[in-house]
Design an enzyme around this catalytic site. Sequence first.
Site, PDB file in Angstrom:
ATOM      1  N   GLY A 238     -10.684   0.805   7.505  1.00 56.01           N
ATOM      2  CA  GLY A 238     -10.938   0.868   8.848  1.00 56.01           C
ATOM      3  C   GLY A 238     -12.443   0.405   8.832  1.00 56.01           C
ATOM      4  O   GLY A 238     -12.940   0.889   9.858  1.00 56.01           O
ATOM      5  N   TRP A 239     -13.066  -0.328   7.725  1.00 47.77           N
ATOM      6  CA  TRP A 239     -14.067  -0.517   8.267  1.00 47.77           C
ATOM      7  C   TRP A 239     -14.678  -2.298   8.045  1.00 47.77           C
ATOM      8  O   TRP A 239     -15.673  -2.675   8.410  1.00 47.77           O
ATOM      9  CB  TRP A 239     -15.278   0.159   7.311  1.00 47.77           C
ATOM     10  CG  TRP A 239     -14.581   0.024   5.690  1.00 47.77           C
ATOM     11  CD1 TRP A 239     -14.263  -1.080   4.943  1.00 47.77           C
ATOM     12  CD2 TRP A 239     -14.872   1.086   4.761  1.00 47.77           C
ATOM     13  NE1 TRP A 239     -14.026  -0.603   3.750  1.00 47.77           N
ATOM     14  CE2 TRP A 239     -14.310   0.741   3.693  1.00 47.77           C
ATOM     15  CE3 TRP A 239     -15.455   2.444   4.975  1.00 47.77           C
ATOM     16  CZ2 TRP A 239     -14.267   1.638   2.556  1.00 47.77           C
ATOM     17  CZ3 TRP A 239     -15.174   3.117   3.938  1.00 47.77           C
ATOM     18  CH2 TRP A 239     -14.836   2.887   2.634  1.00 47.77           C
TER      19      TRP A 239
ATOM     20  N   ARG B 291     -20.998  -5.469   1.031  1.00 46.21           N
ATOM     21  CA  ARG B 291     -20.509  -6.746   1.640  1.00 46.21           C
ATOM     22  C   ARG B 291     -21.520  -7.906   1.224  1.00 46.21           C
ATOM     23  O   ARG B 291     -21.009  -8.780   1.157  1.00 46.21           O
ATOM     24  CB  ARG B 291     -19.967  -6.505   2.954  1.00 46.21           C
ATOM     25  CG  ARG B 291     -18.686  -5.678   3.186  1.00 46.21           C
ATOM     26  CD  ARG B 291     -17.514  -6.239   2.507  1.00 46.21           C
ATOM     27  NE  ARG B 291     -16.320  -5.149   2.754  1.00 46.21           N
ATOM     28  CZ  ARG B 291     -16.026  -4.207   1.813  1.00 46.21           C
ATOM     29  NH1 ARG B 291     -16.437  -4.674   0.519  1.00 46.21           N
ATOM     30  NH2 ARG B 291     -15.021  -3.517   2.047  1.00 46.21           N
TER      31      ARG B 291
ATOM     32  N   ARG C  89     -11.921  -5.449   8.539  1.00 45.89           N
ATOM     33  CA  ARG C  89     -10.857  -5.989   9.837  1.00 45.89           C
ATOM     34  C   ARG C  89     -10.767  -5.180  11.025  1.00 45.89           C
ATOM     35  O   ARG C  89     -10.658  -5.576  11.955  1.00 45.89           O
ATOM     36  CB  ARG C  89      -9.367  -6.317   9.228  1.00 45.89           C
ATOM     37  CG  ARG C  89      -9.349  -7.379   8.068  1.00 45.89           C
ATOM     38  CD  ARG C  89      -8.042  -7.130   7.222  1.00 45.89           C
ATOM     39  NE  ARG C  89      -8.311  -6.397   6.277  1.00 45.89           N
ATOM     40  CZ  ARG C  89      -7.202  -6.395   5.255  1.00 45.89           C
ATOM     41  NH1 ARG C  89      -6.460  -7.179   5.212  1.00 45.89           N
ATOM     42  NH2 ARG C  89      -7.474  -5.596   4.441  1.00 45.89           N
TER      43      ARG C  89
ATOM     44  N   ASN D  21      -7.190 -10.119   3.413  1.00 41.47           N
ATOM     45  CA  ASN D  21      -8.201  -9.205   2.799  1.00 41.47           C
ATOM     46  C   ASN D  21      -9.577  -9.865   2.390  1.00 41.47           C
ATOM     47  O   ASN D  21      -9.653 -10.937   2.405  1.00 41.47           O
ATOM     48  CB  ASN D  21      -7.599  -8.253   1.816  1.00 41.47           C
ATOM     49  CG  ASN D  21      -7.492  -9.105   0.559  1.00 41.47           C
ATOM     50  OD1 ASN D  21      -7.878 -10.287   0.340  1.00 41.47           O
ATOM     51  ND2 ASN D  21      -6.488  -8.865  -0.299  1.00 41.47           N
TER      52      ASN D  21
ATOM     53  N   CYS E 134      -6.957  -0.904   9.634  1.00 48.34           N
ATOM     54  CA  CYS E 134      -6.474  -1.826   8.545  1.00 48.34           C
ATOM     55  C   CYS E 134      -6.424  -0.815   7.254  1.00 48.34           C
ATOM     56  O   CYS E 134      -5.646  -0.103   7.383  1.00 48.34           O
ATOM     57  CB  CYS E 134      -7.624  -2.893   8.235  1.00 48.34           C
ATOM     58  SG  CYS E 134      -9.175  -2.072   8.207  1.00 48.34           S
ATOM     59  N   SER E 135      -7.078  -1.043   6.045  1.00 46.57           N
ATOM     60  CA  SER E 135      -6.825  -0.179   5.003  1.00 46.57           C
ATOM     61  C   SER E 135      -7.853   0.960   5.280  1.00 46.57           C
ATOM     62  O   SER E 135      -7.495   2.077   5.530  1.00 46.57           O
ATOM     63  CB  SER E 135      -7.172  -1.006   3.786  1.00 46.57           C
ATOM     64  OG  SER E 135      -6.322  -2.067   3.423  1.00 46.57           O
TER      65      SER E 135
ATOM     66  N   ASN F 180       0.648  -1.240   0.119  1.00 45.01           N
ATOM     67  CA  ASN F 180       0.004  -0.089  -0.067  1.00 45.01           C
ATOM     68  C   ASN F 180       0.953   1.355  -0.010  1.00 45.01           C
ATOM     69  O   ASN F 180       0.234   2.293  -0.360  1.00 45.01           O
ATOM     70  CB  ASN F 180      -0.817   0.002   1.132  1.00 45.01           C
ATOM     71  CG  ASN F 180      -2.254  -0.370   0.847  1.00 45.01           C
ATOM     72  OD1 ASN F 180      -3.025  -0.035   0.013  1.00 45.01           O
ATOM     73  ND2 ASN F 180      -2.682  -1.399   1.378  1.00 45.01           N
TER      74      ASN F 180
END
Lengths: 805, 593
Positions: B341-342, B384, B344, B275, B338-339, B250
């Site tokens: 933040g919603w 999701r 993991r 991921n 995480c990436s 990233n």
Amino acid sequence: MLTGSKTSFKIRQMVPEFKDKILSPSSLNSRNSRDMFGLRCLPGECVLQRAVLVKKKLCGPDGGGWLAGTLFCTHFRVAFVPEDSPPAEDNADPVLLGDHDVALASIEKVVAVGPSRTKVVTPNSSLKFIPEELVLYCRDLRVMRFLFDRLTPEVQAMEITCAIAKTYQPLKPGALSYFQKAALGSVEMKQFLSNRQQDPHVNWFEGAADWERELERTGARGWRVSAVNDRFEMATSLPQFNVVPQRVLDTELKKTFAHFSEGRIPRWCWHHPLGSDLLRMASFQNNIYHEKDDVRNLEMVLFGGQQQCVVVDLAEEMPTPADIQLAHSRLRVLCQGDISASVSVPDEKWLSTLEGTHWLDHVRSCLKKAAEVVCLLRDGHLTVILQEPEDRDLNCLVSSLVQLMSDPHARTLPGFQSLVQKEWITAGHKFLSRLNYQRDSDREESPVFLLFLDCVWQLWVQYPSRFEITGDYLLALHDSAHVPLFISFLANSQRERSRCSQRLSQSYTPVNGWREMLPRNQTPTDPPLPAVWDWALQYSQQRRAAFRIPINTPSAPGTVPNGNLNAPQPAPHEAGVAAPATQGCVFLLSRGSLTSPSHLIPWRGGGGSGSQRKSHRRAPSSSESLPAVERLLKLWTPAESAKTATVPPEHLDSQGPLLPLLLGPCVGVWRGCYLRGGQQTQVCHPAPQHPVQQLALEVQQLGDKLAQVSDGPSKATNGPLEGLPKKPEANLNQGARHTTFLFSPQRAPPPQRFAAPPRPARDSKRTFLFSRAPDANGGPGVSNQRYGPPPTARLSKNSGPSLGS
Amino acid sequence: MEHIRTPKVENVRLIDRVSTRKAAVGTLYLTATHTIFVENVSDTRKESWILHSQVCGVEKQSTTATGCPLVIRCKNFQVIQFILPQERDCHDVYISLMRLSRPEKYEELYCFSFNPKVDKEEREQAWNFLDLKAEYSRMGVPNYLWQVTNVNRDYGVCDTYPSELYVPKSATPPIIVGSSKFRSRGRFPTLSYYCQDNNASICRSSQPLSGFSARCLEDEQMLQAIMKANPGSEFMYVVDTRPKLNAMANRAAGKGYENEDNYSNIKFQFIGIENIHVMRNSLQKMLEVCELKSPSMGDFLWGLENSGWLKHIKAVLEAGIFIAKAVSEEAASVLVHCSDGWDRTAQACSVASLLLDPYYRTLKGFMVLIERDWISFGHKFSHRYNHLDGDPKEVSPVIDQFIECVWQLMEQFPCAFEYNERFLIHIHNHIYSCQYGNFMCNSQKERRDVRIRERTHSLWTHLWRNRADFMNPLYRADHSQTQGVLRPVTAPYCFKFWRGMYNRFEKGMHPRQSAVDFLMAVKEETQQLEEELATHEEKIAKLEKQQVKNNKVMLQPADKGKHLCVSPSDTSVANTPQDYTGNAVTRSPEWPT
């Protein structure tokens, strides 16, 4: 007192000469003697070493944490006495192993953990560091961890480790009997054991009357008990008494022995209430000439009273004893999590390693085979014969599983013990070789019996309320199989056993060469060994209370023993008795379907003289009835699922067989047994008890309350034992929605099975379930009150509309 | 309605996958929201309802002699196979279902047409059943260390965050705004859980836009403020729940992770949860194992291991354990990201909260936890769980994993949770069902724009009303091990396959006897009886009073006894487990579909 021993022993050289280093020769005159350090010794037991301020790691159902106390090594066991344990009553009966003890003979490996290293301590190795932790790996897959405190004298920590390491292994041939003598050899102990009564509820299957009783219980007709093997002359591995068809005379019967491997002829095991019979036998002797008379007798013995007979060959699709041994040893490595081993299974490979052991495969194939046999038996017109080359391993296993699945009596505690007596112990399962206590039969070693216990556990998990025995009981039996003290497991056949035990009278004159058959180095009668079923020798009252579920399953011992369950005796059975011995049809159960291969029965296939033609003539008829029998086998799968789809199975099946679910996710690891000592196990089950047990308590309490209410408030202050009413059924019926209870806070609590934290009897609704006063360790009489034929025992039996009658 | 090509097909056969039972013949009806199969057997006319929002795949298999097979896969792991007699009908049903199961606008979702008989006022009250403000004040904030910030009142700083956020007292709006500019999608560090006992906190954010060397003074000040808000501690943890490799990759895109040199007194830690794409594939593989017709022990165990699902569950749980340990044992604050933040981050924070605080192990506490860490913080439910026809790459079983973690914990600590497995399954079901508005949309802002609160119903009150079904009979709030922090074991054998979830529609695999069900029934009965007892005692007391007043003879104890006894003819209910079977079983596995 506790610090006194610090200086007195400097044992440089530890040799198994126990006399030199006995700490405290316990007073030899009475079995009431207590060791001066707080350990209650058996008569004649000597403490070799002890260490103070030791902490024992708790795991499993006790929850996590550490328990402080004193560690002892005697020449029979490693004992641990918690600091606050109540002093034992002086005149209590001796208990061989306390809750925290382990017999030396069941220790497999001793590992000392030091500040920077771990070491496996063997009798010959020397310890060069002060151990901080002592880990005992046991053969029964327990792992005992003891932590030495900083205040534990270093000498003690060192020496107890060495003492255990030097005394635990019964490697030499004499070690086993030495171990037995250490435990049971004293005069007092012998006397005590000889006064023990056999449990009258257990059928020991030792005398002819025992078999008669079983025939009567199952409602089998057309069978008789034959004493033809009374002196073990016909077959050394068979019991003295065998059940054979009534029509076969002893003289005829004698001729059949030669046709079977080791003389293990087809013998009756069990009668299905609907009329089928279960038999077991060894493989046929092929190189033998079949006389015409012989053939007639053989056919009669084989068919019993039926026209059709299915041979279930347990040599195929089933694990061999060697497979079982391999699987078990792999499972042991996987589960025990040895800290001294350098490589351990990586986490993400755990499942495939588990699969690699094939243990669960074996469990599954045994259950599957047994379920198939159960379905066959349901037909009611068959003789099902289990055949195994030796008839001493998988026949025991499958035959007992079949009975467990279909006979509710076998799921009670006495019933289960009778079953093991019948199908394993007297039937000649080679316990001594298979369990390999003496380490002298490594090639024979195979835990077939433990596989059986695992199968029973799987059934129990799926149908907990249909069993009276519990997981705790199975675990106790599993562990007992690793303590070489019980006559039940210390012989390969009933014949050997009768030589070792005083229980059987000594009236049989030895036939030639019996002495060679005896286990080596075992003098026949010294010391007398108890049966494993004498649980009071091993487990405290409290532990034994958890062996049974307090509510009764619909088929409790109090009820009519399974018997014929009012099932109609099918007419064909009667006809079969009367009919002349015509040649019936023989099928082979193989890979889930029935076939009739021509060479199944040696005297029919072409070996015999006159029978060949006959069998040809018979051939069409057998293939005619084949689909009909095949249908039986297939019947259960769809039927079961149809039931589950509409009605809960319990309604239909409360008397039906327990057919296990066998798809992958339904077969699990017996975690309570194999993973007890797992390296990281901390708190797996803080549940105080199995839900079923809790349910049972709940029901019992309701019953008690109802009883009390109906007796009226005037009696409320009476103890619950009187309070339990004379007519519980009637009271139970009043448990309708409209009943009101009258609590009386001062009344004595209902009898409890588990010591639970004392708490006020009623503080809120939520705690109602768990609130119970500490009444758990009442006197010896209490258990009878609870489990004998208590009023509540009849409780569940009476469910349904017939309640009030 | 316009999407239904054929409303009714007759002589359809429903194939039962596990058992070889004969297929049921019946009629298939298509409605706007459900597909309904009614069996022809005249007396029962058993109905199977399939909610269209649960359908995740429709497959038309090649026509055979018996007809045209149609396989419907549902998001709740149900697989249904129909055989339709006509190819043309099959095609029509297929096309209709394809469209019906993939709504394009929120307005098409079931929750907008779902209308239980509840009046308007009651519905509005239901939406106020859970109050996050109350939750934060339960934790003890705002206090002298933490405050509410209004900086995001109109979702101006971060449109995926809720409007009310809790930040350290020393974090001024300029610091917050500056920090948010340095964080992916503006998701700046903000409070998730606050431990009143030792002032340690769990904060969450998205990854910093650090690239290879970028710094941001405000962001550094923000972290400093969080650390300062825990006066007892010298340092704080920054937990990146991604595998290190992913985080490094990233950096090339101008994102990445905190450089320990730039932030004072932080301890940086990677956890390594994979991921969403890895998780999606893993679940897919595991479901394939579940669908095997008659797996051998080896097929099953190998398949389970190769899917890696339990390994991922373990990773999520371990993230939670790490955070919980830092908070409870080291009294250190933790920032989790995480990436974005919603996903993991939500998993790790909620598992940690669950381990730390017994409140979240109660029925209401668990709802609050989901409301706080998932719903309010902008977990993208719609993407999701594929509520609307969208990018299949966005779909992933993120909250499924959290729910399974809870189940695994329940297996290890059977007495620690007030709710039971059924509760989890029920929530899981409704996350996909779109029947209630709670899980709609991707953020609070979107939900406000769609006016979810005005137009749909809330799941939480529905669950609360039926809470008797969701109580764990073994729950013991006073047990020593259920108090305080849970310390689960993560040895591989502690992770089990969740049969109750993934095989829940396969009757053939359900346990034949559920002791817990019996126990629940008995407990319920006991409670009823005790309540009744209380009312009767009251009545007796009243009567006695009256009698004393009237100066009549006291009621004799014997009479009282007689009065309390119920006539023996009243045998309608008995207290044996068998009697409860009917209740327990009918209640258990039938879920609204």
